[in-house]
Design an enzyme around this catalytic site. Structure first.
Site, PDB file in Angstrom:
ATOM      1  N   ASP A   1      64.960 102.185  29.334  1.00  0.00           N
ATOM      2  CA  ASP A   1      65.809 102.816  30.365  1.00  0.00           C
ATOM      3  C   ASP A   1      65.680 102.272  31.802  1.00  0.00           C
ATOM      4  O   ASP A   1      64.568 102.042  32.280  1.00  0.00           O
ATOM      5  CB  ASP A   1      65.465 104.303  30.507  1.00  0.00           C
ATOM      6  CG  ASP A   1      65.280 105.005  29.195  1.00  0.00           C
ATOM      7  OD1 ASP A   1      65.576 104.429  28.158  1.00  0.00           O
ATOM      8  OD2 ASP A   1      64.811 106.153  29.238  1.00  0.00           O
TER       9      ASP A   1
ATOM     10  N   GLU B   1      68.446 113.416  26.593  1.00  0.00           N
ATOM     11  CA  GLU B   1      67.540 112.617  27.422  1.00  0.00           C
ATOM     12  C   GLU B   1      68.263 112.140  28.691  1.00  0.00           C
ATOM     13  O   GLU B   1      69.486 112.162  28.776  1.00  0.00           O
ATOM     14  CB  GLU B   1      67.044 111.385  26.640  1.00  0.00           C
ATOM     15  CG  GLU B   1      66.236 111.736  25.399  1.00  0.00           C
ATOM     16  CD  GLU B   1      65.654 110.514  24.700  1.00  0.00           C
ATOM     17  OE1 GLU B   1      64.469 110.540  24.362  1.00  0.00           O
ATOM     18  OE2 GLU B   1      66.390 109.538  24.459  1.00  0.00           O
TER      19      GLU B   1
HETATM   20  C1  FRU Z   1      65.078 107.383  26.556  1.00  0.00           C
HETATM   21  C2  FRU Z   1      63.609 107.763  26.532  1.00  0.00           C
HETATM   22  C3  FRU Z   1      63.318 108.791  27.610  1.00  0.00           C
HETATM   23  C4  FRU Z   1      61.870 108.580  27.889  1.00  0.00           C
HETATM   24  C5  FRU Z   1      61.734 107.080  27.749  1.00  0.00           C
HETATM   25  C6  FRU Z   1      60.418 106.630  27.222  1.00  0.00           C
HETATM   26  O1  FRU Z   1      65.341 106.129  26.052  1.00  0.00           O
HETATM   27  O2  FRU Z   1      63.251 108.235  25.263  1.00  0.00           O
HETATM   28  O3  FRU Z   1      63.645 110.102  27.234  1.00  0.00           O
HETATM   29  O4  FRU Z   1      61.491 109.025  29.149  1.00  0.00           O
HETATM   30  O5  FRU Z   1      62.759 106.671  26.875  1.00  0.00           O
HETATM   31  O6  FRU Z   1      60.310 105.253  27.282  1.00  0.00           O
END
Ligand code: FRU
Length: 513
Positions: A49, A229
């Site tokens: 992300d 998320e």
């Molecule tokens: C989304 C996620 C988020 C988390 C991160 C961990 O892709 O699962 O919810 O904070 O990636 O790398």
């Protein structure tokens, strides 16, 4: 990702740091051919992300979920890069490292102009990062309160960071999935608002100083079982009016239009306390119907005189992100996009997206392709490197019987197909034969998105960059982003449709600097 995390941790434990071993198809260096020219990639290793996107003193900051020791997911850090135009990036050292509270998961950053936090001064306002701590030991012990929210600040334009001594600022109230804080300044109530993804919904918190947070409310869909998320929340003026609507962006861990993970949004009102959806039946829309645009969020603190809402997403999908055939680096970001809000029907609003205008200066050699070159319903376009180009195609759908298709292919018969199907009234990207795809069953597929335009004349804007395609249609109401991995260099673009010379109205190709 609950179960995923446990599986991933186990896999990393088993593999040790051998997780960086080349995937079947690659030798070291070979996969550089897939590295995009003008999409952001980490220099090496794993990225997911985008995080903490903020603009300050002429620099766009991009932080990102980063694991510097392997090309698969692992203990998360915040990688860091800066840019003057969101296209050309400069890598900076890692900004945030895991600590005793855990890994540094996704989150946001703001400029605390009034120094409400007291971390800086009015003359030198702090850049404050708000992120999730994920405590792996606690998770392993079977506890459920292993995700909390923490903050850190920088007084030197994001170059060095100090974590807040009294972290965490929000402890876990008893949810396994409690993460990805996006913080905005809510001017009407003169307070900070945080939106958090909590299992299958969002929660809103407020604060006067970024350190003490009060729970305000929650928003979710009745009966939804998907994992939510990376939320975002922002107001936008409805195009051509003075009306303001609020956009609540949420990435979904499953059930995206073409499978797996995707970025969605809701339109409503937000009064500093509660989000109320304005659409009948809490309608959920998708920012991108392709498979490869996840965790898309917006930049904070874009100056008012600019006024744009600028977003960028992770160009992959959790279904296969850790198996794609690149070795040195894994995954890229989408191109930055500007989103605007349009009223499309009574009580119905939708986001339009387009590539940011800064991208225009990377385009050169505009070539209009003459229809005189059409032979047997095919228009052949020899392009030395069709994988680094922008293609604009307009056509009339009326006499169209079968599919209108743009084929991009190599002598090895890798073929990527992009087009429009008049029967189902959908655009498509077909990557089934576009190259290596045996690393995951979900990968080789034809993806669709409904055509929203009622016009006879349709236009597609297609941006190719080595291993990705971004398609925009319906004046930006439709966007599709897909990645693919051709075996050989593609050198041919071909447009095909029955009765092509009657249908095609305009074909323009740009090369990219
Ligand atoms: C989304 C996620 C988020 C988390 C991160 C961990 O892709 O699962 O919810 O904070 O990636 O790398």
């Amino acid at each position: 990702m609950g179960v995923y995390y446990i599986l991933q941790l186990f896999a990393i434990y088993l593999l040790g740091l051998n997780a960086t071993k080349p995937a079947n198809h690659n030798t070291v260096g070979d996969d550089e051919k897939y590295r995009p020219k003008y999409h952001f990639t980490p220099d090496s290793m794993w990225m997911n992300d985008p995080n903490g996107m903020v603009y300050y003193k002429g620099e766009y900051h991009l932080f990102y979920q980063y694991y510097p020791k392997a090309n698969v997911w692992g203990p998360m850090h915040w990688g860091h890069a800066i840019s003057k135009d969101m296209i050309t990036w400069e890598h900076l050292p890692i900004a945030l490292f895991p600590d005793a509270h855990g890994y540094i998961f996704s989150g946001s950053a703001v400029i605390d102009w009034q120094n409400t936090s007291g971390f800086g001064s009015i003359d030198n306002p702090p850049m404050v990062a708000i992120f999730t701590y994920h405590n792996p030991e606690k998770e392993k012990s079977g506890a459920i309160d292993f995700q909390t929210q923490g903050i850190a600040y920088s007084l030197d334009n994001g170059r060095t960071w100090e974590k807040y001594k009294q972290n965490p600022v929000i402890s876990n109230p008893g949810f396994k999935d409690f993460r990805d804080p996006k913080v905005i300044w809510h001017d009407a109530t003169k307070q900070w608002i945080m939106v958090l993804a909590v299992k299958d919904k969002t929660m809103f918190y407020s604060s006067k100083d970024l350190k003490t947070w009060d729970f305000e409310s929650e928003y979710g869909l009745k009966g939804d079982k998907r994992l939510w998320e990376c939320p975002d929340l922002f107001p936008l003026k409805v195009e051509g009016s003075n009306e303001i609507k609020w956009v609540l962006v949420v990435s979904m861990q499953s059930g995206a239009p073409n499978g797996g993970t995707g970025t969605s949004y809701f339109i409503g009102d937000f009064d500093g306390h509660r989000f109320v959806n304005s659409q009948p039946e809490n309608k959920q829309y998708w920012l991108d119907a392709g498979t490869d645009n996840y965790a898309m969020v917006s930049w904070s603190d874009i100056p008012a005189q600019d006024g744009r809402k600028l977003m960028l997403g992770w160009m992959s999908n959790w279904q296969y992100a850790q198996q794609v055939p690149t070795y040195r680096w894994r995954s890229a970001m989408t191109l930055p996009r500007e989103v605007t809000l349009v009223n499309i029907a009574e009580k119905e609003w939708k986001l339009k997206s387009e590539i940011v205008r800064e991208f225009e200066s990377y385009k050169e050699n505009k070539t209009a392709i003459s229809k005189n070159n059409i032979v047997d319903d095919h228009l052949l376009i020899h392009q030395k490197n069709p994988l680094v180009c922008e293609l604009n195609v307009s056509f009339n759908r009326k006499p169209l019987q079968g599919e209108f298709t743009i084929l991009i292919s190599s002598p090895e018969k890798d073929t990527l197909k992009i087009g429009f199907d008049p029967v189902s009234n959908r655009y498509f990207i077909d990557r089934v034969k576009a190259g290596i795809s045996d690393f995951n069953n979900a990968f080789p597929a034809k993806h669709f998105s409904p055509c929203l335009s009622l016009n006879n004349s349709l236009s597609m804007k297609i941006i190719m960059d080595k291993s990705s395609v971004e398609l925009f249609a319906d004046d930006g109401l439709t966007a599709m982003t897909d990645i693919f991995f051709p075996m050989a260099d593609m050198n041919i673009i071909e447009i095909h449709a029955a009765g092509l010379s009657k249908i095609l109205t305009n074909t323009v190709v740009y090369t990219l600097k």
